[in-house]
Design a protein around this motif. Sequence first.
Motif, PDB file in Angstrom:
ATOM      1  N   ALA A 148       0.831  -1.210   0.000  1.00 39.23           N
ATOM      2  CA  ALA A 148       0.000   0.000   0.000  1.00 39.23           C
ATOM      3  C   ALA A 148       0.869   1.264   0.000  1.00 39.23           C
ATOM      4  CB  ALA A 148      -0.940  -0.009   1.199  1.00 39.23           C
ATOM      5  N   GLU A 168      -4.875   7.204   4.668  1.00 39.42           N
ATOM      6  CA  GLU A 168      -5.403   6.171   3.770  1.00 39.42           C
ATOM      7  C   GLU A 168      -4.981   4.791   4.245  1.00 39.42           C
ATOM      8  OE1 GLU A 168      -5.327   8.744  -0.364  1.00 39.42           O
ATOM      9  OE2 GLU A 168      -3.485   7.906   0.422  1.00 39.42           O
ATOM     10  N   LYS A 190      -8.073   2.622   4.697  1.00 44.77           N
ATOM     11  CA  LYS A 190      -8.290   1.751   3.536  1.00 44.77           C
ATOM     12  C   LYS A 190      -7.547   0.437   3.617  1.00 44.77           C
ATOM     13  CE  LYS A 190      -9.705   5.249   0.454  1.00 44.77           C
ATOM     14  NZ  LYS A 190      -9.455   6.284  -0.463  1.00 44.77           N
ATOM     15  N   VAL A 191      -6.575   0.351   4.515  1.00 47.65           N
ATOM     16  CA  VAL A 191      -5.821  -0.900   4.607  1.00 47.65           C
ATOM     17  C   VAL A 191      -6.002  -1.531   5.984  1.00 47.65           C
ATOM     18  CG1 VAL A 191      -3.549  -1.969   4.447  1.00 47.65           C
ATOM     19  CG2 VAL A 191      -4.152  -0.079   2.922  1.00 47.65           C
ATOM     20  N   GLN A 221      -9.801  -2.023   7.066  1.00 48.50           N
ATOM     21  CA  GLN A 221     -10.422  -3.061   6.233  1.00 48.50           C
ATOM     22  C   GLN A 221      -9.943  -4.438   6.632  1.00 48.50           C
ATOM     23  OE1 GLN A 221     -12.740  -2.951   4.014  1.00 48.50           O
ATOM     24  NE2 GLN A 221     -12.990  -0.747   3.924  1.00 48.50           N
ATOM     25  N   ASN A 222      -8.619  -4.549   6.818  1.00 45.83           N
ATOM     26  CA  ASN A 222      -8.052  -5.846   7.137  1.00 45.83           C
ATOM     27  C   ASN A 222      -8.485  -6.328   8.528  1.00 45.83           C
ATOM     28  OD1 ASN A 222      -5.785  -7.658   5.851  1.00 45.83           O
ATOM     29  ND2 ASN A 222      -5.484  -7.680   8.054  1.00 45.83           N
TER      30      ASN A 222
END
Lengths: 252, 256
Positions: free
Chosen positions: A151, A160, A164-165, A168-169
């Motif tokens: 990423a 982000e 976003k990483v 989410q994970n």
Amino acid sequence: MTAKIRGLISILVFLAIWEGAVRFHLVENFVLTSPSETLRQIGHLLSTGELQTHVKASMLRIVLGYSIALVLGVVIGTLMGWFRVVDDYVDPIIEMFRPVSPLAILPLAILWLGIGQSSKVFVIVYACIFPIMLNTYAGVRSVPRSVVEAARILGAKSDEMLLKVVFQNSLPLIMTGARISFAVALIVIIAAEMVAADTGLGYMILTAQQTFHTADLFAGIVTIAVIGFVGDRLLRLLRARLCPWYVESGEH
Amino acid sequence: MQINALNVNKHFQIGNQKLVVLDQLSVNIENGKFICLLGPSGCGKSTFLRCIAGLDVPSSGEIMVDGKPVAGPGPDRAMVFQDYALFPWCNVADNIMFGLRLRKNRGRRDRPDAVVLDELIGLVGLRGFEKAYPHQISGGMRQRVGIARALAVDPGVLLMDEPFAAIDAITREQLQRQLLDTWEKTKKTIIFVTHSVEEAAFLADEVHVFGARPASIRESFVVDLPRPRDHASTAFADIASRMRASIDAGMQRAAS
């Protein structure tokens, strides 16, 4: 024979023994209300609106406390998992409070916040925050290093990266924490309402016992079981919706 | 994209022991070339690749990319990982478009997503799998997603860290041919880390053999065999055996 059918048989046999014990006067119905009578009583309490009042009171406290715990738990858990410094500072505090039962905190909450809504909400927050926080923490810690590096290389800035990483994970584990916390919330609210409330399922059950309304007592218990079961199913559905990519091992 | 490394040193501190991984490594990589870094595992070739990527920082020395020193990772130097490092919550299409969408958020105007995606899906041969999640596809397909995801941000150089090491032999050969195909179409500079002599000889324009730790480049080979290369040809066997001899000599030197 599938697992589902076996489970169903098990429940039916249990209900039959319970019903039989009362029908054949093996146990006094003063002590044990039969399943059919419990169901009738639930119907009766629904028709008078009494059950709804208590369910609403309990659920309102749960939803308020649970939502606050969800937000706080996810934020603190993420910060702890991602920033070593935060972990170093916050972890000892958490470890200090974690063994302290929410019910031990309740009298203090009443002293501070009175016997109104806020003391019960406070105890729910306290009880729910640990599973959510610790599962979020575990989720954040389990993000593979190479995924984070991928990423970064693709240009993710720190905000982000978190949204976003990392988030989410961690979402499947956060949802696991949310499920555990819901069960905990239900346990704690009943106890809290027995101590200090004039509405709610806990209050209803305790009053029923004290006034020898055994059928009401059973109606309350069954209602709690139904709320717990339905809530957990809904949270599972929500997780399946939010994390369609997540394959859980050893669960169906 | 042109890459120049000059006297790069890298050591790690493990307890009170200093582990020297790279020792005075210098190399020049020309634009558009397919370069392999070849050596035994643990020799520091991946560390060097990570230094180019900006994921590791050299202890001393300099790495210049198009004349500018490396300052952290960025999409101009995209990387393909041995363990794929795909985003498990993203399907194939979302994985591939991840970097591009980040750029779009910063107001960069690229070609429409659908066009880029369609082209990349075609390039790596994943048509029909756009909606699949990484856990639903094979290792070989996952790495194709990894390659497409790296190419999506239109990097100057593609850094590949043993990308086919965890993939079965038959699929690996297929992926190697496909990678050469992609390279010829896109004309990207590729730096490819491997411990397989055959892989290096099959793929690269130039092969830099790393010695055992602490590593620098022992010997460089120019492979000027025409493509597609034939593993069975004498010329191929010859260059491969020279590379192997170079690796062996490096390991003996380290052992003595």
